[in-house]
Design an enzyme around this catalytic site. Structure first.
Site, short mmCIF file in Angstrom:
data_model
loop_
_atom_site.label_atom_id
_atom_site.label_comp_id
_atom_site.label_asym_id
_atom_site.label_seq_id
_atom_site.Cartn_x
_atom_site.Cartn_y
_atom_site.Cartn_z
N TYR A 155 34.99 48.23 40.73
CA TYR A 155 36.33 47.82 40.29
C TYR A 155 37.39 48.40 41.23
O TYR A 155 38.47 47.84 41.42
CB TYR A 155 36.58 48.22 38.83
CG TYR A 155 37.72 47.47 38.17
CD1 TYR A 155 37.71 46.08 38.09
CD2 TYR A 155 38.82 48.16 37.65
CE1 TYR A 155 38.76 45.39 37.49
CE2 TYR A 155 39.87 47.47 37.05
CZ TYR A 155 39.84 46.09 36.98
OH TYR A 155 40.88 45.41 36.40
N LYS A 162 45.32 49.17 37.73
CA LYS A 162 45.41 49.15 36.26
C LYS A 162 45.88 50.50 35.72
O LYS A 162 46.58 50.56 34.71
CB LYS A 162 44.07 48.75 35.63
CG LYS A 162 43.66 47.30 35.87
CD LYS A 162 44.65 46.28 35.31
CE LYS A 162 44.06 44.87 35.25
NZ LYS A 162 45.06 43.85 34.88
O1 0WE Z 1 40.67 42.76 36.32
C1 0WE Z 1 39.64 42.14 36.46
C2 0WE Z 1 39.42 41.22 37.64
C3 0WE Z 1 40.61 41.11 38.51
C4 0WE Z 1 40.39 40.46 39.85
C5 0WE Z 1 39.31 39.66 40.16
C6 0WE Z 1 39.22 39.09 41.43
C7 0WE Z 1 38.05 38.25 41.86
C8 0WE Z 1 38.42 37.25 42.92
C9 0WE Z 1 41.33 40.69 40.81
N1 0WE Z 1 41.26 40.15 42.02
C10 0WE Z 1 40.23 39.34 42.34
N2 0WE Z 1 40.21 38.79 43.59
C11 0WE Z 1 39.34 37.82 43.94
O2 0WE Z 1 39.32 37.35 45.10
N3 0WE Z 1 38.63 42.33 35.56
C12 0WE Z 1 38.81 43.27 34.47
C13 0WE Z 1 37.34 41.64 35.64
C14 0WE Z 1 36.41 42.52 36.39
O3 0WE Z 1 36.46 42.59 37.73
C15 0WE Z 1 35.50 43.51 38.13
C16 0WE Z 1 34.86 44.02 37.01
C17 0WE Z 1 35.43 43.40 35.88
C18 0WE Z 1 35.09 43.64 34.47
C19 0WE Z 1 35.17 43.93 39.40
C20 0WE Z 1 34.17 44.87 39.55
C21 0WE Z 1 33.54 45.40 38.45
C22 0WE Z 1 33.86 44.98 37.16
#
Ligand code: 0WE
Length: 255
Positions: A155, A162
């Site tokens: 993450y 966050k």
């Molecule tokens: O906040 C998120 C995801 C936010 C996010 C996702 C992406 C993917 C595609 C931000 N930027 C991008 N950029 C991209 O190009 N989450 C809470 C979902 C999430 O993301 C993870 C998680 C979880 C859960 C990433 C790694 C590990 C766990």
């Protein structure tokens, strides 16, 4: 009469029908709220417009949260159309895909700035732009994730963003309390969305969350929507500066 009848507000972060913002929109509209939406670019407008229209919305505006002028224009339009608003939902985040894969110490300043700008600073600028049109008793809600307070593998820079977002919720709540404006966050468990589709091994993360959560399952966009409905409604009139977990109990389970 719904819980939100006569209330108006705007939702940032709708991309498609898998978006957390869509679960929120359906719940708020179901409770009687009148909604406005923003979209990032023309490609997303094609998806957002029909969804917004299906919820009887006719205020659908472009907004890249990194561009303060666009943000100002959004709230100017709301002032012209509605005069005042009752709530703002911030469901926006972005980091470079590579930064969610590489070792955290490989994070460069440009990627750090991008993640923090889009995912955390935007709550501050959005709040500032919203203030002239937000009613006393108004409510702001953003979306966060456990990775803000624990290291979650991969993450990475989003966890730092966050953490900044959650701290911003507390500082904004402290400042705006005197105006009767509340600021809170919903910390959602992992959900399959467009954003999640860009993450390697996301299926495995979902499986672990299912297994470890006391409820034994993932939470849905609509469940995040119901918590957001509570936080923007008068039911939460005494709640501000709070991070409200909707993750099936994952974050509080011993493991
Ligand atoms: O906040 C998120 C995801 C936010 C996010 C996702 C992406 C993917 C595609 C931000 N930027 C991008 N950029 C991209 O190009 N989450 C809470 C979902 C999430 O993301 C993870 C998680 C979880 C859960 C990433 C790694 C590990 C766990």
């Amino acid at each position: 009469m719904g819980l939100m009848t006569g209330k108006r507000g705007i939702i940032f972060g709708l991309a498609n029908d898998k978006s957390i913002a869509w679960g929120i929109a359906q719940q708020l509209r179901g409770a009687g709220a009148e909604l406005a939406f923003t979209y990032l670019n023309e490609a997303l407008e094609k998806r957002v417009r029909p969804l917004a229209e299906s919820l009887d919305s006719n205020i659908i505006l472009p907004c890249d949260v990194q561009d303060e002028e666009q943000m100002v224009a959004v709230f100017d339009t709301l002032k012209q159309q509605w005069g005042q608003i009752d709530f703002v939902v911030h469901a926006v985040a972005f980091a470079n895909r590579e930064d969610l894969k590489k070792p955290f110490s490989e994070t460069r300043l440009d990627g750090f700035q991008l993640a923090l700008d889009v995912s955390a600073y935007s709550l501050i600028s959005m709040t500032r732009c919203a203030l002239p049109v937000l009613k006393e008793g108004g409510s702001i809600v953003t979306m966060t994730y456990l990775g803000a307070v624990r290291s979650v593998p991969q993450y990475n820079v989003m966890g730092v963003a966050k953490a900044a977002l959650e701290a911003s919720v507390r500082y904004l709540a402290a400042e705006l309390g005197e105006k009767g404006i509340r600021v809170n966050a919903v910390s959602a468990g992992p959900i399959k969305t467009l954003a999640a589709s860009g993450i390697s091994n996301f299926k495995e993360k979902l499986r672990v969350a299912e297994e470890r959560a006391p409820l034994g399952r993932l939470v849905s966009q609509n469940e995040v929507g119901k918590a957001t409905l509570y936080l923007v409604s008068d039911l939460a009139s005494g709640v501000t500066g709070e991070i409200h977990y909707v993750d099936g109990g994952f974050s509080t389970a011993a493991g």
